[in-house]
Design an enzyme around this catalytic site. Structure first.
Site, PDB file in Angstrom:
ATOM      1  N   GLY A   1       0.903  -1.326   0.136  1.00  0.00           N
ATOM      2  CA  GLY A   1       0.012   0.010  -0.144  1.00  0.00           C
ATOM      3  C   GLY A   1       0.785   1.163   0.063  1.00  0.00           C
TER       4      GLY A   1
ATOM      5  N   ASN B   1      -8.368 -12.806   5.698  1.00  0.00           N
ATOM      6  CA  ASN B   1      -8.266 -11.612   4.848  1.00  0.00           C
ATOM      7  C   ASN B   1      -9.819 -11.623   4.460  1.00  0.00           C
ATOM      8  OD1 ASN B   1      -5.574 -11.047   5.054  1.00  0.00           O
ATOM      9  ND2 ASN B   1      -5.090 -11.552   3.091  1.00  0.00           N
TER      10      ASN B   1
ATOM     11  N   VAL C   1      -6.026  -5.934  -4.616  1.00  0.00           N
ATOM     12  CA  VAL C   1      -4.750  -6.347  -4.426  1.00  0.00           C
ATOM     13  C   VAL C   1      -4.455  -7.828  -3.411  1.00  0.00           C
ATOM     14  CG1 VAL C   1      -2.384  -5.841  -4.397  1.00  0.00           C
ATOM     15  CG2 VAL C   1      -3.963  -4.223  -5.184  1.00  0.00           C
TER      16      VAL C   1
ATOM     17  N   HIS D   1      -4.656 -16.116  -9.518  1.00  0.00           N
ATOM     18  CA  HIS D   1      -3.339 -15.649  -8.999  1.00  0.00           C
ATOM     19  C   HIS D   1      -2.854 -16.802  -8.064  1.00  0.00           C
ATOM     20  CE1 HIS D   1      -0.151 -13.307  -8.216  1.00  0.00           C
ATOM     21  NE2 HIS D   1      -0.405 -12.762  -6.944  1.00  0.00           N
TER      22      HIS D   1
HETATM   23  P1  NAD Z   1       1.369  -5.684   4.998  1.00  0.00           P
HETATM   24  O1  NAD Z   1       1.080  -6.872   6.093  1.00  0.00           O
HETATM   25  O2  NAD Z   1       2.792  -5.061   4.803  1.00  0.00           O
HETATM   26  O3  NAD Z   1       0.134  -4.619   5.060  1.00  0.00           O
HETATM   27  C1  NAD Z   1      -1.241  -4.982   5.194  1.00  0.00           C
HETATM   28  C2  NAD Z   1      -1.650  -3.800   5.922  1.00  0.00           C
HETATM   29  O4  NAD Z   1      -3.100  -3.800   5.964  1.00  0.00           O
HETATM   30  C3  NAD Z   1      -1.263  -3.643   7.351  1.00  0.00           C
HETATM   31  O5  NAD Z   1      -0.562  -2.147   7.481  1.00  0.00           O
HETATM   32  C4  NAD Z   1      -2.605  -3.715   8.200  1.00  0.00           C
HETATM   33  O6  NAD Z   1      -2.547  -2.766   9.484  1.00  0.00           O
HETATM   34  C5  NAD Z   1      -3.347  -3.231   7.370  1.00  0.00           C
HETATM   35  N1  NAD Z   1      -4.857  -3.725   7.577  1.00  0.00           N
HETATM   36  C6  NAD Z   1      -5.314  -4.846   7.939  1.00  0.00           C
HETATM   37  N2  NAD Z   1      -6.611  -4.717   8.368  1.00  0.00           N
HETATM   38  C7  NAD Z   1      -7.134  -3.744   7.860  1.00  0.00           C
HETATM   39  C8  NAD Z   1      -8.328  -3.024   7.864  1.00  0.00           C
HETATM   40  N3  NAD Z   1      -9.354  -3.667   8.160  1.00  0.00           N
HETATM   41  N4  NAD Z   1      -8.377  -1.806   7.145  1.00  0.00           N
HETATM   42  C9  NAD Z   1      -7.309  -1.209   6.638  1.00  0.00           C
HETATM   43  N5  NAD Z   1      -6.150  -1.708   6.838  1.00  0.00           N
HETATM   44  C10 NAD Z   1      -5.783  -2.958   7.328  1.00  0.00           C
HETATM   45  O7  NAD Z   1       1.218  -6.591   3.647  1.00  0.00           O
HETATM   46  P2  NAD Z   1       1.619  -6.220   2.364  1.00  0.00           P
HETATM   47  O8  NAD Z   1       2.850  -6.783   1.887  1.00  0.00           O
HETATM   48  O9  NAD Z   1       1.400  -4.759   1.833  1.00  0.00           O
HETATM   49  O10 NAD Z   1       0.391  -7.020   1.321  1.00  0.00           O
HETATM   50  C11 NAD Z   1      -0.818  -6.822   1.458  1.00  0.00           C
HETATM   51  C12 NAD Z   1      -1.655  -7.739   0.660  1.00  0.00           C
HETATM   52  O11 NAD Z   1      -1.436  -7.869  -0.731  1.00  0.00           O
HETATM   53  C13 NAD Z   1      -1.456  -9.461   1.050  1.00  0.00           C
HETATM   54  O12 NAD Z   1      -2.822  -9.895   1.416  1.00  0.00           O
HETATM   55  C14 NAD Z   1      -0.633  -9.807   0.178  1.00  0.00           C
HETATM   56  O13 NAD Z   1      -0.681 -11.294   0.093  1.00  0.00           O
HETATM   57  C15 NAD Z   1      -1.401  -9.266  -0.968  1.00  0.00           C
HETATM   58  N6  NAD Z   1      -0.306  -9.232  -2.445  1.00  0.00           N
HETATM   59  C16 NAD Z   1      -0.922  -9.397  -3.334  1.00  0.00           C
HETATM   60  C17 NAD Z   1      -0.107  -9.379  -4.425  1.00  0.00           C
HETATM   61  C18 NAD Z   1      -0.889  -9.514  -5.969  1.00  0.00           C
HETATM   62  O14 NAD Z   1      -0.274  -9.711  -6.981  1.00  0.00           O
HETATM   63  N7  NAD Z   1      -2.305  -9.558  -6.106  1.00  0.00           N
HETATM   64  C19 NAD Z   1       1.192  -8.907  -4.537  1.00  0.00           C
HETATM   65  C20 NAD Z   1       1.667  -8.597  -3.411  1.00  0.00           C
HETATM   66  C21 NAD Z   1       0.933  -8.751  -2.087  1.00  0.00           C
END
Ligand code: NAD
Length: 311
Positions: free
Chosen positions: A13, A94, A117, A174
């Site tokens: 993010g 999730n 994502v 994915h």
């Molecule tokens: P991360 O743990 O660094 O960040 C996730 C954030 O979400 C945390 O800061 C957490 O506090 C926040 N969060 C949790 N619940 C929440 C809510 N209810 N409202 C708002 N924020 C909330 O994880 P990341 O590395 O940033 O990955 C995020 C997601 O993206 C994961 O599910 C990961 O698997 C996914 N991802 C997907 C792809 C893709 O290709 N689609 C690629 C990379 C990561």
């Protein structure tokens, strides 16, 4: 200036917010439930603006109401994988987070295009669609752009060519069943099947399939985020600037490719309304079977969610 909200200020993010601002695509609101995280990340990013030469804004908030009237909402909230975890292990955690976040999006940004994502990607896009009640074209998932850029990078390294000249197309869910299509991969129009042996292509395809896990195994405490954030930014730019590019995205299918009622990665024309068109390619029997198998994997996870009454 357009407005983009990024929900979840973790690795993906916060990096996405920075890329969007740096490219001057939109002003960004960064939201997270963790106290202070979004504010801190936003402030840190925006203080680079004088040196990186952008005048777009990034603000951080715990308050979802700040996403009001966003043109695009990117959802990265949730847990990321750690070693030994599959994307599906993230399912229960999730699904609850995405349901809660989607309700806020429906409330404050009912006209936005929602770019999912969080993993398991295709299933979380499905949850968001059901909870928001958005039109089908307004919910789209990011996966294929990332998987394709990984494939392109591996191809460029193998062939010793300029990475920007490579093209690739990765379809399917994915996950480990994703479907890279070597016959649609080229170097400036030259099919890679003319440049590489079948065995080498198969090795690169396999590395692409496991590209996410390879990075998780090195990082140990989280998953990839630079390339994922770049992939999300590519999609957001396309939507905000109505570029109508054809990109592989997770889209809700209604019979296309023989798949009904699921999000699966396919080529779509992406514009200001989200999925403006789903492009239906003629696939070989083998490719089509791989895509259907990938879709059944997505379906299986949705069934698990239904059994757990999480949807
Ligand atoms: P991360 O743990 O660094 O960040 C996730 C954030 O979400 C945390 O800061 C957490 O506090 C926040 N969060 C949790 N619940 C929440 C809510 N209810 N409202 C708002 N924020 C909330 O994880 P990341 O590395 O940033 O990955 C995020 C997601 O993206 C994961 O599910 C990961 O698997 C996914 N991802 C997907 C792809 C893709 O290709 N689609 C690629 C990379 C990561």
């Amino acid at each position: 200036m357009a407005k983009v909200t990024v929900v979840g200020s973790g690795n993906v993010g916060a990096t996405t917010a920075l890329y969007i601002a740096e490219k001057r695509i939109a002003d960004v609101v960064l939201v997270d439930i963790m106290d202070g995280l979004a504010h801190g990340r936003a402030l840190d990013s925006i203080q680079a603006a004088p040196l990186r030469h952008y005048d777009t804004q990034i603000v951080g908030a715990e308050d979802f109401s700040l996403m009001k009237d966003s043109d695009v909402v990117v959802v990265t909230a949730g847990k990321a994988r750690t070693p030994g975890m599959s994307r599906d292990d993230l399912l229960q955690i999730n699904a609850k987070i995405i349901s809660a976040v989607s309700a806020e999006i429906a409330r404050y940004a009912p006209n936005a295009v929602l770019v999912m994502v969080s993993n398991p990607l295709d299933v979380m896009a499905y949850v968001a669609l059901k909870v928001t009640g958005f039109a089908l074209k307004r919910v789209v998932g990011m996966a294929g752009v990332l998987d394709s850029t990984r494939f392109r990078y591996f191809l460029a390294r193998e062939l010793n060519v300029y990475v920007g000249d490579t093209t690739a197309l990765v379809l399917g869910g994915h996950g480990d069943s994703m479907v890279p299509l070597p016959r649609y991969a080229t170097v400036n129009g030259v099919p890679i099947t003319e440049l590489l042996s079948k065995d080498t292509i198969e090795q690169l395809v396999e590395r692409t399939r496991k590209g996410g896990a390879e990075i998780v195994s090195y990082l140990k405490t989280g998953s990839a985020y630079w390339a994922p954030a770049a992939a999300v930014t590519e999609m957001v730019e396309c939507i905000v600037r109505d570029k109508m590019r054809i990109l592989p995205c997770s889209a809700y299918l209604r019979g296309q490719y023989g798949i009904e009622g699921l999000f699966v990665g396919v080529p779509v024309k992406l514009g200001k309304n989200g999925v403006e068109e789903i492009i239906e390619l003629t696939l070989s029997k083998e490719e089509s079977e791989a895509l259907i198998a990938s879709a059944s994997a997505v379906k299986g996870i949705i069934e698990k969610l239904e059994e757990m009454r999480l949807i």
